[in-house]
Design a protein around this motif. Structure first.
Motif, short mmCIF file in Angstrom:
data_model
loop_
_atom_site.label_atom_id
_atom_site.label_comp_id
_atom_site.label_asym_id
_atom_site.label_seq_id
_atom_site.Cartn_x
_atom_site.Cartn_y
_atom_site.Cartn_z
N LEU A 1 0.87 -1.17 0.00
CA LEU A 1 0.00 0.00 0.00
C LEU A 1 0.91 1.22 0.00
N ALA A 2 0.82 2.03 -1.05
CA ALA A 2 1.75 3.15 -1.21
C ALA A 2 1.01 4.47 -1.41
N PHE A 3 1.64 5.54 -0.94
CA PHE A 3 1.05 6.88 -1.05
C PHE A 3 2.11 7.86 -1.52
N HIS A 4 1.75 8.66 -2.53
CA HIS A 4 2.67 9.69 -3.03
C HIS A 4 2.15 11.05 -2.54
N PRO A 5 2.81 11.65 -1.55
CA PRO A 5 2.32 12.90 -0.93
C PRO A 5 2.16 14.05 -1.92
N LEU A 6 3.06 14.15 -2.90
CA LEU A 6 3.03 15.28 -3.82
C LEU A 6 1.77 15.27 -4.70
N PHE A 7 1.33 14.07 -5.08
CA PHE A 7 0.19 13.96 -5.99
C PHE A 7 -1.08 13.46 -5.30
N GLY A 8 -0.98 13.13 -4.01
CA GLY A 8 -2.14 12.61 -3.31
C GLY A 8 -2.61 11.28 -3.88
#
Length: 269
Positions: free
Chosen positions: A117-124
């Motif tokens: 499960l991954a999250f990219h903070p810059l792109f939400g």
């Protein structure tokens, strides 16, 4: 499988349940002579399907294991899966993703575990990744990935992630067998996971929209450490030429690697 032991256990259970051979025969839809053969442990020529039906008639299950040098091969499959997870986690972190692995959930009566499960903070961007060292059941795999993606927003409640969109990605060990299995169901995979190759890799670097994609990841868990690579080519329906080429890859992976087209670490030109 120890045939004689299986027969003894089958007969003991049948007698314990006070079932005659003819009773089991009628319930399983098998001949009485076949049930008698199973009773005696004479399993030569008896199909696995017949064993399953005979056991089900007694309310029992049959587990069939493949052993090599006295050991079951679960560990081999688990090792390949673990390597693929680790390799893809490294790739994601290198591209700025916040990553968690083996995320279990129990939501609205639905339970399961998400490999990555991954999250990219810059792109939400929230990404649900399913890792498969081999594809055993395509329908179950696609359904499971869709279900986990649907529940993903609930799974991450409390993490403080400001999610704008959710994507899903199936990552498969880049073996010739897996490629053939995907190719045989090309229309299904194209509809469920249309993004591949360059498009999927570029998206991982700049996840500005939701996608559903598939990537093949080279598995070198037994050949020593090397940089993880992601196959670029789109999987298409197999034909005779592709089958021949696939066989060559299996026989000589070194030659296949020499002919690969720019597979280094999700590089984008």
């Amino acid at each position: 499988m120890d045939a004689l032991r299986f027969g003894r256990h089958f007969r003991a259970l049948r007698i314990r349940l006070e079932r005659r051979q003819r009773d089991v025969s009628a319930r399983a839809g098998l001949s009485r002579s076949l049930i008698a053969s199973i009773d005696r442990g004479e399993l030569d020529g008896v199909t696995v399907g017949s064993l399953l039906r005979a056991a089900a008639a007694l309310g029992a299950d049959v587990d069939l294991y493949l052993r090599w040098r006295g050991e079951r091969l679960d560990r081999l499959v688990d090792e390949a899966h673990a390597w693929l997870v680790d390799a893809f986690v490294q790739l994601l972190r290198g591209l700025g993703w916040v990553v968690d692995v083996e995320v279990s959930f129990s939501i609205w009566g639905e339970r399961g575990s998400i490999d990555i499960l991954a999250f990219h903070p810059l792109f939400g961007a929230l990404l649900v990744v399913e890792i498969k060292s081999v594809i055993a059941d395509s329908q179950a795999t696609l359904h499971g990935l869709d279900r986990k993606s649907r529940l993903a927003r609930e799974v991450i409640v409390g993490r403080g992630w400001n999610v704008r969109h959710v994507s899903r990605l199936l990552v498969i060990g880049a073996t010739a067998t897996s490629r053939r299995r995907v190719a045989r169901l090309a229309a299904t995979y194209d509809a469920a996971l249309p993004e591949r190759g360059t498009v999927a890799r570029r998206w991982l670097r700049s996840p500005d929209r939701p996608i559903a994609g598939l990537l093949f990841l080279a598995n070198d868990s037994h050949g020593g450490p090397r940089k993880a690579t992601v196959a670029r080519e789109r999987v298409r329906r197999s034909n005779r030429a592709q089958t021949t080429a696939t066989g060559a890859v299996e026989r000589d992976p070194g030659r296949a690697e020499e002919g690969a087209v720019d597979q280094a670490n999700l590089a984008v030109k």
